[in-house]
Design an enzyme around this catalytic site. Structure first.
Site, short mmCIF file in Angstrom:
data_model
loop_
_atom_site.label_atom_id
_atom_site.label_comp_id
_atom_site.label_asym_id
_atom_site.label_seq_id
_atom_site.Cartn_x
_atom_site.Cartn_y
_atom_site.Cartn_z
N ARG A 45 67.16 -24.46 80.91
CA ARG A 45 65.92 -24.20 81.64
C ARG A 45 66.19 -23.96 83.13
NH1 ARG A 45 63.41 -30.27 80.76
NH2 ARG A 45 65.33 -31.39 81.20
N GLU A 56 60.61 -27.56 86.57
CA GLU A 56 61.35 -26.76 85.58
C GLU A 56 60.41 -25.93 84.72
OE1 GLU A 56 64.79 -30.13 84.81
OE2 GLU A 56 62.80 -30.39 83.99
N ARG A 112 55.89 -35.82 72.32
CA ARG A 112 56.98 -35.05 71.70
C ARG A 112 58.35 -35.64 72.01
NH1 ARG A 112 60.54 -33.70 75.68
NH2 ARG A 112 60.53 -31.54 76.42
N ALA A 139 55.88 -44.64 81.90
CA ALA A 139 54.90 -43.83 81.17
C ALA A 139 55.35 -43.48 79.75
CB ALA A 139 54.62 -42.55 81.97
N ASP A 161 62.41 -54.19 82.36
CA ASP A 161 62.19 -53.23 83.45
C ASP A 161 62.46 -53.98 84.75
OD1 ASP A 161 60.28 -50.38 83.77
OD2 ASP A 161 60.65 -51.58 85.56
N THR A 201 64.61 -44.96 81.94
CA THR A 201 64.42 -45.30 83.35
C THR A 201 64.35 -44.01 84.18
OG1 THR A 201 66.79 -45.40 83.83
CG2 THR A 201 65.74 -47.43 83.02
N GLY A 225 66.42 -40.95 79.88
CA GLY A 225 66.14 -40.89 81.32
C GLY A 225 67.17 -40.12 82.16
N GLY A 226 68.33 -39.84 81.61
CA GLY A 226 69.34 -39.05 82.33
C GLY A 226 69.10 -37.60 81.99
N ASP A 227 68.40 -36.87 82.86
CA ASP A 227 67.96 -35.53 82.46
C ASP A 227 67.99 -34.53 83.60
OD1 ASP A 227 65.91 -36.59 83.92
OD2 ASP A 227 64.34 -36.31 82.42
N SER A 292 69.37 -37.34 75.35
CA SER A 292 68.19 -36.46 75.34
C SER A 292 67.81 -36.00 76.75
CB SER A 292 67.02 -37.21 74.71
OG SER A 292 65.80 -36.56 74.97
P1 NAD Z 1 58.30 -43.77 84.91
O1 NAD Z 1 58.62 -43.56 86.33
O2 NAD Z 1 56.87 -43.87 84.48
O3 NAD Z 1 59.03 -45.10 84.38
C1 NAD Z 1 60.37 -45.40 84.65
C2 NAD Z 1 60.53 -46.91 84.61
O4 NAD Z 1 61.93 -47.22 84.74
C3 NAD Z 1 59.81 -47.64 85.73
O5 NAD Z 1 58.94 -48.62 85.20
C4 NAD Z 1 60.95 -48.26 86.56
O6 NAD Z 1 60.59 -49.51 87.14
C5 NAD Z 1 62.02 -48.41 85.49
N1 NAD Z 1 63.40 -48.51 85.99
C6 NAD Z 1 64.00 -47.78 86.96
N2 NAD Z 1 65.28 -48.19 87.10
C7 NAD Z 1 65.49 -49.16 86.19
C8 NAD Z 1 66.62 -49.93 85.82
N3 NAD Z 1 67.81 -49.78 86.43
N4 NAD Z 1 66.49 -50.84 84.83
C9 NAD Z 1 65.28 -51.01 84.20
N5 NAD Z 1 64.19 -50.30 84.50
C10 NAD Z 1 64.29 -49.37 85.48
O7 NAD Z 1 59.02 -42.60 84.12
P2 NAD Z 1 58.71 -42.09 82.63
O8 NAD Z 1 57.70 -41.01 82.63
O9 NAD Z 1 58.53 -43.26 81.73
O10 NAD Z 1 60.10 -41.39 82.29
C11 NAD Z 1 61.26 -42.17 82.10
C12 NAD Z 1 62.47 -41.27 82.17
O11 NAD Z 1 62.46 -40.37 81.07
C13 NAD Z 1 62.47 -40.38 83.42
O12 NAD Z 1 63.78 -40.37 83.96
C14 NAD Z 1 62.07 -39.01 82.92
O13 NAD Z 1 62.60 -37.97 83.70
C15 NAD Z 1 62.67 -39.05 81.53
N6 NAD Z 1 62.03 -38.17 80.55
C16 NAD Z 1 62.85 -37.54 79.66
C17 NAD Z 1 62.32 -36.74 78.68
C18 NAD Z 1 63.22 -36.12 77.67
O14 NAD Z 1 62.80 -35.25 76.91
N7 NAD Z 1 64.46 -36.55 77.57
C19 NAD Z 1 60.93 -36.53 78.62
C20 NAD Z 1 60.11 -37.20 79.52
C21 NAD Z 1 60.67 -38.02 80.48
#
Ligand code: NAD
Length: 370
Positions: A45, A56, A112, A139, A161, A201, A225-227, A292
């Site tokens: 992307r 993106e 999804r 979220a 968390d 995260t 979360g690594g993306d 992912s």
């Molecule tokens: P968010 O900001 O709502 O939640 C992230 C949470 O992680 C927060 O509550 C924060 O306090 C916590 N956090 C941060 N560092 C931490 C650590 N070291 N240990 C424990 N908790 C920790 O974000 P979200 O919308 O829930 O998204 C989470 C992750 O997923 C993001 O990085 C986002 O980019 C990724 N994501 C990936 C996909 C995918 O398809 N792979 C899709 C959506 C979101």
């Protein structure tokens, strides 16, 4: 006719169908599209990076439908009282190029992503997996928990968390759903005894949320979360200990946790496992990892799924594409037949005051304004 699915419609759909049945349906839709992976046009992307985050675009087509998602990732948004990830999507008809559906994709991305995680885990986790650790309770987290309950029967969660408010919110939202939730004081404590570990995260750095010493034989790691370049969750030793599965390798090499590994470190695309072209988990001691990042085919499947769900119910239709008796007469859409000579006002008297003010503010070049 462009159907519109906004937050209210999405909420009503989830309420009518139920979040877990919806996740099951969505997982089946994504699985079906992964099984015909080679039918899709694919590219990493395009991402627009800034010091604040990333924006993106995620396009793909199967030759019949075309879809794209606009999505952002702004980990610092939480401090501003805003979501880290928001999105919207468009589904279009390839034969005419006409858009068919515009949908919110903030809720739909969470759904999804959880569905894709559960799909991967169904192919990669041990069949007797019963306990999931969830690190990062933002979220995405409730959606992840419910997808794993609906599709793998996971009812025991060990959660952590860094922010206790996120943990309180998670526990509150899932109360009364029959899940056992243990709140851990550290990530390592959460992971102890877990068969599956989900990391969700958000932090724009090379983090290490899962200590390598917490790994146990037979674990499945679902790392979402690594993306993004420079945004990873797992220590390289965690990656090296695992058999790694990805969505679309060229994109994950750039964005996933595997950006920390050598560019030729072996990985398997998940669709190959789904299609029976590659093995998933080989034995009960293997550590499997789904790195992912989210790929366009998942959003395509999600938009098609939502289109089918709302087809039967009357959703809002947007007047985005003209429906003309004579398609070349686009100008006629402007009531141009009644247009006065250049420089004369066009139906000014019927314009609402706000529009009249806007018209007055438009600085026309002298030749046009007369
Ligand atoms: P968010 O900001 O709502 O939640 C992230 C949470 O992680 C927060 O509550 C924060 O306090 C916590 N956090 C941060 N560092 C931490 C650590 N070291 N240990 C424990 N908790 C920790 O974000 P979200 O919308 O829930 O998204 C989470 C992750 O997923 C993001 O990085 C986002 O980019 C990724 N994501 C990936 C996909 C995918 O398809 N792979 C899709 C959506 C979101």
């Amino acid at each position: 006719m462009v159907r519109y699915v906004g937050l209210e419609t999405m909420k009503q759909l989830v309420a009518a169908v139920g979040v877990e049945p919806l996740l099951v349906g969505l997982t089946a839709a994504i699985e079906a599209d992964f099984a015909r992976w080679e039918a899709f046009e694919k590219a990493p992307r395009p991402a627009s990076h800034s010091p604040h985050g990333v924006i993106e675009l995620m396009p793909t087509t199967d030759g019949t439908h075309y879809a794209f998602k606009y999505v952002n990732g702004h980990p610092a948004n939480a401090a501003l009282g805003k979501l880290t990830v928001t999105g919207l999507g468009v589904l279009a008809d390839v034969a005419t190029g006409y858009p068919l559906l515009i949908s919110e994709m903030t809720l739909l991305t969470a759904l999804r992503t959880a569905a894709t995680s559960a799909l991967a885990a169904r192919h990669l986790a041990r069949r007797d997996a019963r306990v999931m650790a969830l690190i990062g309770l933002g979220a995405q987290s409730e959606f992840q928990a419910l997808a794993f309950r609906a599709l793998l029967g996971i009812e025991h969660l060990r959660v952590y968390d860094v922010d206790p408010a996120a943990t309180r919110k998670f526990v509150r939202n899932l109360r009364g759903r029959g899940l056992t939730i243990v709140e851990a004081a550290t990530a390592q404590e959460a992971v102890a005894g877990a068969d599956i570990v989900t990391t969700a995260t958000a932090d724009k750095r090379h983090a290490s949320v899962l200590p390598p010493e917490a790994l146990r034989p037979g674990m499945h790691i679902n790392a979402i979360g690594g993306d993004c370049p420079g945004k990873t969750e797992l220590h390289p030793d965690v990656l090296r200990a695992a058999s790694i599965f990805v969505e679309f390798e060229p994109q994950t090499r750039i964005e996933g946790d595997i950006q920390l590994l050598a560019p030729d470190h072996p990985v398997t695309e998940l669709w190959r496992v789904v299609a029976g072209a590659a093995p998933g988990r080989r034995d009960d001691r293997e550590i499997t990892l789904f790195d992912s990042v989210g790929f366009a085919v998942e959003d395509f499947a999600a938009l098609r799924f939502i289109e089918a769900q709302v087809a039967a119910i009357g959703v809002t239709v947007l007047d985005l594409v003209p429906d003309l008796a004579e398609p070349r007469d686009l100008f006629g859409l402007l009531d141009g037949g009644a247009a006065p000579p250049l420089g004369q006002p066009m139906v000014t008297t019927s314009l609402p005051a706000a529009w009249r003010a806007a018209k007055a503010a438009i600085a026309l070049p002298p030749s046009a304004s007369g």
